[in-house]
Design an enzyme around this catalytic site. Structure first.
Site, mmCIF file in Angstrom:
data_model
loop_
_atom_site.group_PDB
_atom_site.id
_atom_site.type_symbol
_atom_site.label_atom_id
_atom_site.label_comp_id
_atom_site.label_asym_id
_atom_site.label_seq_id
_atom_site.Cartn_x
_atom_site.Cartn_y
_atom_site.Cartn_z
ATOM 1 N N ILE A 160 0.824 -1.114 -0.072
ATOM 2 C CA ILE A 160 0.094 0.059 0.144
ATOM 3 C C ILE A 160 0.810 1.205 0.022
ATOM 4 O O ILE A 160 0.704 2.149 -0.718
ATOM 5 C CB ILE A 160 -0.823 0.060 1.136
ATOM 6 C CG1 ILE A 160 -1.873 -1.198 1.240
ATOM 7 C CG2 ILE A 160 -1.814 1.252 1.240
ATOM 8 C CD1 ILE A 160 -2.777 -1.461 2.365
ATOM 9 N N ASP A 179 10.567 2.107 7.305
ATOM 10 C CA ASP A 179 9.918 0.766 7.322
ATOM 11 C C ASP A 179 10.947 -0.093 7.875
ATOM 12 O O ASP A 179 12.269 -0.002 7.584
ATOM 13 C CB ASP A 179 9.702 0.257 5.965
ATOM 14 C CG ASP A 179 8.715 -0.992 6.204
ATOM 15 O OD1 ASP A 179 9.170 -1.962 6.713
ATOM 16 O OD2 ASP A 179 7.598 -1.114 5.473
ATOM 17 N N ARG A 240 -4.976 0.610 10.547
ATOM 18 C CA ARG A 240 -5.416 -0.071 11.747
ATOM 19 C C ARG A 240 -6.034 0.760 12.968
ATOM 20 O O ARG A 240 -5.116 1.906 13.088
ATOM 21 C CB ARG A 240 -4.612 -1.258 12.359
ATOM 22 C CG ARG A 240 -4.657 -2.505 11.530
ATOM 23 C CD ARG A 240 -6.104 -3.330 11.399
ATOM 24 N NE ARG A 240 -5.961 -4.565 10.613
ATOM 25 C CZ ARG A 240 -6.210 -4.378 9.220
ATOM 26 N NH1 ARG A 240 -6.888 -3.525 8.692
ATOM 27 N NH2 ARG A 240 -6.157 -5.491 8.590
ATOM 28 N N ASP A 264 -9.671 6.122 8.771
ATOM 29 C CA ASP A 264 -10.656 4.852 8.298
ATOM 30 C C ASP A 264 -10.674 3.780 8.967
ATOM 31 O O ASP A 264 -11.345 2.836 8.996
ATOM 32 C CB ASP A 264 -10.089 4.605 6.995
ATOM 33 C CG ASP A 264 -10.839 3.530 5.998
ATOM 34 O OD1 ASP A 264 -12.289 3.826 6.023
ATOM 35 O OD2 ASP A 264 -10.421 2.487 5.680
ATOM 36 N N GLU A 269 -15.157 -0.302 16.770
ATOM 37 C CA GLU A 269 -15.801 -0.150 15.321
ATOM 38 C C GLU A 269 -16.830 -1.139 15.608
ATOM 39 O O GLU A 269 -17.025 -1.980 16.149
ATOM 40 C CB GLU A 269 -14.906 -0.777 14.301
ATOM 41 C CG GLU A 269 -13.776 0.122 14.046
ATOM 42 C CD GLU A 269 -12.821 -0.233 12.852
ATOM 43 O OE1 GLU A 269 -13.303 -1.344 12.259
ATOM 44 O OE2 GLU A 269 -11.884 0.147 12.438
ATOM 45 N N HIS A 287 -14.155 2.105 7.853
ATOM 46 C CA HIS A 287 -13.183 1.272 7.440
ATOM 47 C C HIS A 287 -13.360 0.579 6.072
ATOM 48 O O HIS A 287 -13.914 -0.623 6.037
ATOM 49 C CB HIS A 287 -13.343 0.197 8.598
ATOM 50 C CG HIS A 287 -11.997 -0.684 8.751
ATOM 51 N ND1 HIS A 287 -11.536 -1.278 9.977
ATOM 52 C CD2 HIS A 287 -10.906 -1.134 7.930
ATOM 53 C CE1 HIS A 287 -10.352 -1.925 9.789
ATOM 54 N NE2 HIS A 287 -10.245 -1.958 8.619
ATOM 55 N N GLY A 289 -11.801 1.216 3.359
ATOM 56 C CA GLY A 289 -10.432 1.198 2.225
ATOM 57 C C GLY A 289 -10.261 0.331 1.318
ATOM 58 O O GLY A 289 -9.961 0.419 0.218
ATOM 59 N N ALA A 290 -10.628 -1.309 1.689
ATOM 60 C CA ALA A 290 -10.404 -2.251 1.133
ATOM 61 C C ALA A 290 -11.748 -2.232 0.097
ATOM 62 O O ALA A 290 -11.955 -3.441 -0.734
ATOM 63 C CB ALA A 290 -10.172 -3.500 1.722
#
Length: 323
Positions: A160, A179, A240, A264, A269, A287, A289-290
């Protein structure tokens, strides 16, 4: 040819028309498919009472804790995650129980990165507030800011993060990234500055989070780390819930330290009460995004393929190695 297997499927979007390909593949394979009748991620006894006689489990954002895994019937051979994140699955308990675990890496990377980029644009130009004003019959002049020439800090340069970096570069942004498992070849080829976490947070105009939730990342964005950021920084979290301390972010928004926030994923939740509600230049999404037609199709089909391969004793390239 149908098999003897009974399969539990819990992702809330699996029965959407976009998943017809995956649904047909699964129903042609299994003797019976049990679907999530609650329409929300499951936990505890909600999972266990649906697992009786089940051989394979395609899991959404369910809370698959050690207690749940320990009490699972011995018939369950595989958990196939509909998505990439496995932080809600107790990996050690799966290993101890001998349950195989798979996921769908990369299936939603374009969808999530595009939502993150859309959020950056929306808060940079105050689009939500301007839309609402025009709806009320107003005609305001509101000064936004351009992405061009700004620095985007990406925390987590996986699939991503890489997609987001390429889009940011196309908009003329400078990109810096942190990272712990940095792909230095990708970074070098695409003129991405590799830096430490503190530097990325300190010098970026935009910070976008793309990493799992664990003990190291929980509340990574908190009062102390926000204090070190640029005044007016725009923060995006499409990964997350729990990575951003929502109370600290709300306070920073009120005093103008944070210039905009895109969230998001939340600590709780569905979102009910939140200190972020009603604050200016905040974009809250469920949530989602996908949730594109393309990502849903890819995730569903990969999750079903993974499950079928494991149950048929075939190699599954997306099976996770559990310690």
């Amino acid at each position: 040819m149908k098999t003897k297997y009974r399969i539990l499927v819990t992702p809330t979007s699996f029965l959407k028309p976009q998943n017809a390909r995956a649904k047909n593949l699964l129903e042609d394979f299994a003797a019976e498919v049990v679907y999530n009748d609650l329409g929300v991620p499951l936990q505890g006894d909600e999972i266990l009472k649906r697992l009786e006689g089940i051989d394979g489990y395609i899991a959404g954002l369910d809370y698959i804790t050690s207690d749940v895994i320990e009490d699972m019937p011995s018939s369950v051979q595989v958990i196939s995650r509909y998505g990439v994140g496995v932080e809600r699955v107790d990996l050690a308990a799966c290993a101890k129980k001998g349950i195989k675990l798979c996921n769908t890496p990369g299936a939603n990377s374009v969808a999530v990165c595009e939502l993150a980029f859309a959020g950056m644009l929306a808060v940079s130009r105050n689009l939500i507030r301007l839309h609402e004003a025009v709806e009320r019959g107003e005609w305001p002049r509101n000064e936004g800011c351009e992405l061009y020439g700004k620095t985007l800090g990406i925390i987590g340069l996986g699939a991503i993060g890489k997609n987001l970096a390429l889009r940011a570069k196309a908009f003329g942004m400078n990109v810096t990234a942190f990272d712990p498992f940095m792909d230095t070849i990708f970074a070098k080829e695409n003129d991405i500055e590799v830096s430490d976490l503190h530097s990325v947070l300190t010098y970026s105009d935009y910070v976008s989070l793309h990493l799992p939730l664990n003990e190291q990342t929980r509340h990574m964005i908190n009062a102390e780390t926000i204090k070190d950021m640029k005044k007016g920084v725009i923060i995006v979290n499409t990964s997350r819930g729990g990575i951003v301390d929502e109370n600290a972010a709300a306070e920073a928004l009120k005093f103008g330290k944070i210039g905009g926030l895109v969230i998001d994923a939340f600590e709780q939740e569905p979102l009910k009460d939140s200190p972020l509600k009603g604050l200016p230049n905040v974009l809250l999404t469920p949530h989602t995004g996908a949730h594109t037609a393309e990502a849903i199709d890819k995730m569903g089909y990969m999750a079903v393929e993974n499950l079928i391969n494991v149950l048929n004793g075939k190699p599954c390239k997306h099976e996770l190695k559990l310690s």
